[in-house]
Design an enzyme around this catalytic site. Structure first.
Site, PDB file in Angstrom:
ATOM      1  N   ARG A  96       0.688  42.416  18.112  1.00  0.00           N
ATOM      2  CA  ARG A  96       0.359  42.330  19.358  1.00  0.00           C
ATOM      3  C   ARG A  96       1.040  41.067  20.128  1.00  0.00           C
ATOM      4  O   ARG A  96       0.878  40.831  21.383  1.00  0.00           O
ATOM      5  CB  ARG A  96      -0.974  42.274  19.617  1.00  0.00           C
ATOM      6  CG  ARG A  96      -1.610  43.868  19.434  1.00  0.00           C
ATOM      7  CD  ARG A  96      -3.285  43.986  19.426  1.00  0.00           C
ATOM      8  NE  ARG A  96      -3.616  43.506  18.216  1.00  0.00           N
ATOM      9  CZ  ARG A  96      -4.912  43.343  17.841  1.00  0.00           C
ATOM     10  NH1 ARG A  96      -5.949  43.244  18.722  1.00  0.00           N
ATOM     11  NH2 ARG A  96      -5.235  42.914  16.655  1.00  0.00           N
TER      12      ARG A  96
ATOM     13  N   TYR B  49      22.854   5.643  38.670  1.00  0.00           N
ATOM     14  CA  TYR B  49      23.061   5.913  36.968  1.00  0.00           C
ATOM     15  C   TYR B  49      23.249   4.772  36.165  1.00  0.00           C
ATOM     16  O   TYR B  49      24.122   4.137  36.351  1.00  0.00           O
ATOM     17  CB  TYR B  49      23.934   7.174  36.703  1.00  0.00           C
ATOM     18  CG  TYR B  49      24.193   7.176  35.035  1.00  0.00           C
ATOM     19  CD1 TYR B  49      22.812   7.745  34.430  1.00  0.00           C
ATOM     20  CD2 TYR B  49      25.343   7.065  34.534  1.00  0.00           C
ATOM     21  CE1 TYR B  49      23.020   7.957  33.022  1.00  0.00           C
ATOM     22  CE2 TYR B  49      25.256   7.045  33.223  1.00  0.00           C
ATOM     23  CZ  TYR B  49      24.369   7.711  32.395  1.00  0.00           C
ATOM     24  OH  TYR B  49      24.369   7.746  31.136  1.00  0.00           O
TER      25      TYR B  49
ATOM     26  N   SER C 104      25.731  -1.815  47.268  1.00  0.00           N
ATOM     27  CA  SER C 104      25.488  -0.396  46.990  1.00  0.00           C
ATOM     28  C   SER C 104      26.860   0.210  46.846  1.00  0.00           C
ATOM     29  O   SER C 104      27.999  -0.084  47.122  1.00  0.00           O
ATOM     30  CB  SER C 104      24.953   0.093  48.480  1.00  0.00           C
ATOM     31  OG  SER C 104      23.800  -0.530  48.766  1.00  0.00           O
TER      32      SER C 104
END
Ligand code: UD1
Ligand code: CA
Length: 461
Positions: free
Chosen positions: A15, A364, A403
């Site tokens: 089942r 990253y 940046s």
């Protein structure tokens, strides 16, 4: 007392509608059979037997332990037949406990109680009371309340079907007694099976006494036959885990919305908001705060650190007073030293971020050794992979990376380096100097923006 558990795990589990053997389906991230094995091991047993059949090799490989003897039941001819497959492993003077591999919430204390009952009886049965006893074997007692037999649903009279005390399937008996009864079992019942439960009437017929240990929490002895029951027990298991954490001093903003698939060890005054999932071994120091919807796996998080919403931390070591997320992805072998900050949409892997260093936005950082008080500007990427091999990036103390910078590894930024924004850094940089790679900005004087052609012009042309 020399306890020898025999766990029945040969059933097909039709089942479940699954290609995975039933006993390998998970509760709290762990196979059901493993839960039962663990509860047995808590009784400080040295050996146990598992009767297996369906999905044999996979079951044996998944739940491996040097103390387990495996007994194969090729055809499922009933619970008595299943136990008989382990007969040669049973010591005459051991206390045998029969357990089911698909009853994952069984507790060691309950198994102990079952075994201790044998001090003043020949056979000990674990029973429970159910409002709806349909499908279960019923405990038949005489007028004095003495147990006489167990009768299966399909073999019971209408009167017997009204009995609400049911057999959980767990029993305990002395090895020599059990072996003697097993030999006498006959499949003369409506299912043509060898019923282990017939041992009860056999014990009584020999003048023995049968004692019941009554379990007051039906969920603890509930078996799993389908995924609805599995989900029910999963929730029950999570309630137990949540309660343990709260009693240990953790605030759960909603104990119904936490999932623990492993072990969480927490210090004092930890706070966990809703929908966080813990996987494997997680250790949380004092005053750690975890906001909502985080996934934390096999990691250590030291005190006073905050993990903001929707962050994912895997196999990493997080120092104290760090600030992570929201939406941070901390991948395996990341080490954050104290007071480090990892902001939104930052991914780290196999990297150490030094004390007080910050990677605040959209970066990253992979295969990187970063010193102290470094500031990594938004959009900085360590290019650690050339398609075949991985390379290291070394970043000294007090480096400032502007940046949108790419650090093409292998590369070493000496301490105090400043990188101008928008640079592609391919060579090592000298200590304390500004380094940048950027094409010169030019202005084209009087340049006109292109314009759309007018509608009329188009039609005339
Ligand atoms: C059995 C009991 C019943 C009890 C119920 C509790 C018998 C005859 N009946 O019912 O009194 O109320 O459990 O759930 O014992 N298994 C094997 N090999 C077999 C048959 C079963 O290994 O040949 C294992 C199953 O994998 C399962 C356990 O034994 O873990 C119980 O089998 P199941 O068919 O679910 O129990 P019932 O016969 O319904
Ligand atoms: Ca059956």
């Amino acid at each position: 007392m020399n306890i020898f558990p025999i766990i029945l795990a040969a059933g097909k589990g039709t089942r479940m509608n699954s290609s995975l053997p039933k006993v390998l389906h998970l509760i709290g991230g762990k196979p059901m059979l493993q839960h039962v094995v663990n509860s047995c091991l808590q009784l400080s047993v040295t050996e146990m037997a598992i009767v297996y059949g369906h999905g044999g090799e996979l079951v044996r490989n998944t739940v491996s332990n040097k103390n387990i003897h495996w007994a194969l039941q090729e055809d499922q001819k009933g619970t008595g037949h299943a136990v008989a497959q382990a007969e040669s492993l049973i010591d005459d003077d051991s206390t045998v406990i029969i357990a089911y591999g698909d009853v994952p919430l069984i507790q060691a204390d309950t198994l102990s109680l079952l075994a201790e009952n044998l001090d003043n009886s020949t056979l000990s049965v674990l029973t429970t009371h159910l409002d709806d006893p349909f499908g279960y074997g019923r405990i038949v007692r005489n007028g004095d309340g003495k147990i006489l037999s167990i009768v299966e649903e399909k073999d019971a009279t209408d009167e017997q079907r009204k009995i609400t005390e049911v057999n959980t399937g767990f029993i305990a008996a002395k090895g020599s007694d059990l072996k003697r009864w097993l030999k006498q079992l006959k499949p003369n019942n409506s299912q043509g099976e060898y019923y282990l439960t017939d041992c009860i009437a056999l014990a009584v017929s020999e003048g023995g006494t049968v004692e019941a240990a009554v379990c007051n929490n039906p969920l603890e002895v509930q078996g799993v036959n389908n995924r609805i029951q599995q989900a029910e027990l999963e929730r029950a298991y999570q309630v137990i885990k949540a309660n343990e954490l709260m009693l240990a001093g953790v605030t759960l903003l909603d104990p119904a919305r936490i999932d623990i698939r492993g072990t969480v060890t927490a210090g004092k005054d930890v706070s966990i908001d809703v929908n966080t999932v813990f996987i494997g071994d997680v250790v949380l120091g004092d005053n750690v705060t975890i906001e909502s919807a985080c996934v934390i796996k096999d990691s250590q998080i030291a005190r006073n650190t905050i993990i903001k919403a929707h962050s994912n931390i895997d196999s990493s070591i997080i120092g104290e007073s760090c600030d992570i997320g929201p939406f941070a992805r901390i991948r395996p072998e990341t080490v954050l030293k104290a007071n480090a900050k990892i902001g939104n949409f930052v991914e780290t892997k196999k990297s150490t971020i030094g004390v007080g260093s910050k990677v605040s936005h959209l970066s990253y950082i992979g295969d990187t050794q970063m010193g102290e008080n470094v500031n990594i500007g938004a959009g900085t990427i360590t290019c650690n992979y050339d398609g075949a091999n991985k390379f290291q990036t070394i970043i000294g103390d007090n480096v400032f990376v502007g940046s949108d910078t790419q650090l093409v590894a292998p590369v070493n930024l000496a301490k105090g380096t400043v990188i101008g924004a928008g640079s592609t850094i391919t060579k090592d940089t000298p200590e304390g100097e500004l380094t940048l790679s950027r094409s010169k900005q030019v202005t084209i004087k009087g340049w006109k923006r292109p314009q759309k052609a007018k509608k009329n012009d188009k039609e005339n042309s």
